[in-house]
Design an enzyme around this catalytic site. Structure first.
Site, short mmCIF file in Angstrom:
data_model
loop_
_atom_site.label_atom_id
_atom_site.label_comp_id
_atom_site.label_asym_id
_atom_site.label_seq_id
_atom_site.Cartn_x
_atom_site.Cartn_y
_atom_site.Cartn_z
N ARG A 27 0.83 -1.22 0.00
CA ARG A 27 0.00 0.00 0.00
C ARG A 27 0.86 1.27 0.00
NH1 ARG A 27 -5.36 -1.73 1.46
NH2 ARG A 27 -6.03 0.32 0.86
N ARG A 31 -2.51 6.98 1.17
CA ARG A 31 -2.81 8.14 2.00
C ARG A 31 -1.75 8.59 2.99
NH1 ARG A 31 -8.33 5.73 3.76
NH2 ARG A 31 -6.84 4.03 3.79
N ARG A 40 -5.79 12.50 -5.05
CA ARG A 40 -7.05 11.83 -4.71
C ARG A 40 -8.20 12.84 -4.65
NH1 ARG A 40 -11.06 9.45 -4.31
NH2 ARG A 40 -11.75 7.96 -2.75
N ASP A 77 -7.09 -1.81 -7.32
CA ASP A 77 -7.64 -2.41 -6.11
C ASP A 77 -8.01 -3.86 -6.41
OD1 ASP A 77 -8.54 -1.39 -3.27
OD2 ASP A 77 -9.97 -2.90 -3.91
N TYR A 153 -15.82 -10.71 0.09
CA TYR A 153 -16.44 -9.43 -0.28
C TYR A 153 -17.66 -9.65 -1.17
CZ TYR A 153 -12.53 -6.76 1.63
OH TYR A 153 -11.62 -6.19 2.49
O1 CP3 Z 1 0.10 0.90 -3.11
C1 CP3 Z 1 -0.45 -0.20 -3.33
O2 CP3 Z 1 -0.25 -1.18 -2.61
C2 CP3 Z 1 -1.29 -0.36 -4.58
C3 CP3 Z 1 -2.67 -0.12 -4.46
C4 CP3 Z 1 -3.61 -0.99 -3.64
C5 CP3 Z 1 -4.83 -0.47 -3.15
N1 CP3 Z 1 -5.54 -1.50 -2.60
C6 CP3 Z 1 -5.26 0.94 -3.27
C7 CP3 Z 1 -6.29 1.44 -2.35
C8 CP3 Z 1 -3.57 -2.34 -3.28
C9 CP3 Z 1 -2.46 -3.36 -3.52
C10 CP3 Z 1 -4.80 -2.65 -2.64
C11 CP3 Z 1 -5.15 -4.02 -2.17
C12 CP3 Z 1 -6.38 -4.22 -1.39
N2 CP3 Z 1 -7.57 -3.57 -1.49
C13 CP3 Z 1 -6.51 -5.22 -0.41
C14 CP3 Z 1 -5.44 -6.23 -0.04
C15 CP3 Z 1 -4.43 -5.67 0.88
C16 CP3 Z 1 -4.90 -5.46 2.28
O3 CP3 Z 1 -4.92 -4.29 2.69
O4 CP3 Z 1 -5.25 -6.44 2.94
C17 CP3 Z 1 -7.82 -5.14 0.12
C18 CP3 Z 1 -8.42 -6.00 1.19
C19 CP3 Z 1 -8.48 -4.09 -0.60
C20 CP3 Z 1 -9.90 -3.64 -0.45
C21 CP3 Z 1 -9.98 -2.23 -0.03
N3 CP3 Z 1 -9.66 -1.15 -0.82
C22 CP3 Z 1 -10.41 -1.73 1.22
C23 CP3 Z 1 -10.83 -2.59 2.40
C24 CP3 Z 1 -10.34 -0.33 1.16
C25 CP3 Z 1 -10.80 0.64 2.20
C26 CP3 Z 1 -9.89 0.73 3.34
C27 CP3 Z 1 -8.64 1.48 3.01
O5 CP3 Z 1 -7.56 0.93 3.17
O6 CP3 Z 1 -8.79 2.63 2.59
C28 CP3 Z 1 -9.83 0.00 -0.13
C29 CP3 Z 1 -9.57 1.37 -0.64
C30 CP3 Z 1 -8.21 1.66 -1.19
N4 CP3 Z 1 -7.48 0.84 -2.01
C31 CP3 Z 1 -7.46 2.86 -0.99
C32 CP3 Z 1 -6.27 2.73 -1.72
C33 CP3 Z 1 -5.17 3.74 -1.86
C34 CP3 Z 1 -7.93 4.07 -0.20
C35 CP3 Z 1 -8.96 4.79 -0.99
C36 CP3 Z 1 -8.85 6.26 -0.90
O7 CP3 Z 1 -7.80 6.84 -1.23
O8 CP3 Z 1 -9.86 6.86 -0.54
#
Ligand code: CP3
Length: 343
Positions: A27, A31, A40, A77, A153
């Site tokens: 990640r 943020r 964003r 994502d 999910y």
């Molecule tokens: O930098 C990176 O790693 C690449 C981008 C990436 C994102 N999501 C961007 C993202 C990756 C590899 C993911 C994987 C992901 N997404 C997982 C597996 C990894 C883990 O954390 O267990 C899961 C379970 C998700 C599903 C997901 N996406 C959730 C539960 C959420 C909300 C909670 C959160 O962390 O914000 C997201 C949103 C998300 N995916 C954001 C980002 C940058 C935040 C969104 C925003 O900027 O508003």
């Protein structure tokens, strides 16, 4: 130096002992970076942001401009897969992902794998754009969610605890078999397309591998992942795959030997020396720094980094966190961590 045509992380995944330890952070695009928050804010819908190649490429490259790290992971994502197959998916501010749950076998027809390549074309285009900006030592990583994690999910319509998805899966083995078949095909197509678009390796995020019995772990994690790995290697025999079953650190040897992934990610609770001993000194391991040690910084961060570096001397290791970097992480602590590793 030999193998200059392959980036450092790829040589490490292949089990080569390298002078330098490669670094990336799960990640890393997100943020904790002010420049991400700014980008964003200009892209209101998270999914539209993921599907805008220029913006997604920019978000992917931001951490590499700031930090001396060895990989870019594509900004996307895991939930683009159910979305691209036709399920309703939305990201709600302050809540996270919300899906329209699918729980009827007849509704599985809604999930259409034939549209993945066209609908996710912007992701592949973003990969191409990022690739052009990387040097030959920097790897580009693609990724997907593992079948079980995505299934939770798809069934529950949200994250949080998986008790509902587990009970549903216990009661509906036929539904699960069909859903896994659909996901395996969808994910193999998506990973193959990411590799063709320029990714050097892919990571399979099994974020919800915890709280599973032996039986469930074998049926829902090992078996579908094994099929996915086999299918991807059929499409792309040279595919390099990192598997990350978060919450199953006591089962990493089993997971590695049964699924056929090339490298294994270790979560925070993993006993890293024991895992290294069990898995041997040839297999590439990744992880397991506590993201909150990185938030805290200072002496304990130093101690934690050194502990991992001691273990990393025993075999091929990719420095990473045990889960995603959290938004409140100070940039100075990330810089200090990298300096420690490089020093
Ligand atoms: O930098 C990176 O790693 C690449 C981008 C990436 C994102 N999501 C961007 C993202 C990756 C590899 C993911 C994987 C992901 N997404 C997982 C597996 C990894 C883990 O954390 O267990 C899961 C379970 C998700 C599903 C997901 N996406 C959730 C539960 C959420 C909300 C909670 C959160 O962390 O914000 C997201 C949103 C998300 N995916 C954001 C980002 C940058 C935040 C969104 C925003 O900027 O508003």
């Amino acid at each position: 130096m030999e193998n200059q045509n392959k980036p450092l992380i790829i040589r490490t995944i292949e089990g080569k002992k390298e002078e330098r330890i490669p670094i990336w952070m799960m990640r890393q695009a997100g943020r904790h970076l002010p420049e991400y928050k700014e980008l964003r804010a200009r892209n209101k819908s998270f999914l539209d942001f993921c599907y805008a190649p220029a913006a997604a490429a920019e978000a992917t490259l931001q951490p590499l401009r700031r930090y001396d790290i060895d990989a870019a992971i594509i900004f996307s994502d895991i939930l683009v897969i159910p979305h691209a197959m036709g399920q309703f998916v939305d990201f709600k501010e302050g809540i996270g992902p919300v899906l329209e749950p699918i729980r009827e076998i007849t509704e599985l027809r809604k999930l259409d794998t034939s549209k993945i390549i066209t609908r996710l074309n912007p992701v592949y285009e973003a990969l191409g754009r990022v690739k052009e900006k990387l040097n030959s030592e920097q790897a580009l990583l693609g990724f997907c969610g593992a079948p079980w994690t995505l299934a939770t999910y798809i069934i529950q319509g949200k994250g949080g605890d998986r008790n509902d998805a587990k009970c549903f899966a216990y009661q509906n083995p036929q539904f699960m078999a069909q859903l896994f078949d659909i996901l395996i095909e969808a994910l193999a197509i998506h990973l193959d397309a990411q590799l063709k678009a320029g990714a050097n390796a892919v990571q399979i995020f099994e974020s919800w591998a915890e709280d599973l019995s032996d039986l469930a772990f074998n049926e829902w994690v090992i078996a579908p992942t094994k099929k996915l790995v086999a299918r991807l290697k059929e499409l792309n025999p040279d595919a390099k795959i990192i598997g990350f079953p978060r919450g199953a650190s006591h089962r990493l040897k089993l997971y590695h030997s049964q699924t056929g992934v090339n490298a294994v990610g270790m979560d925070i609770s993993c006993d890293i020396f024991k895992t290294r001993e069990e898995i041997g000194n040839e297999i590439c391991l990744q992880g397991n720094l506590d993201p909150f040690a990185l938030v805290a910084g200072g002496e304990y961060l130093e101690k934690s980094v050194n502990h991992i570096l001691d273990c990393a001397r025993l075999g091929p290791h990719i420095f990473n966190l045990g889960h995603g970097i959290v938004p409140q992480t100070p940039i100075a602590n990330v810089e200090a961590m990298i300096k420690l590793i490089r020093g």
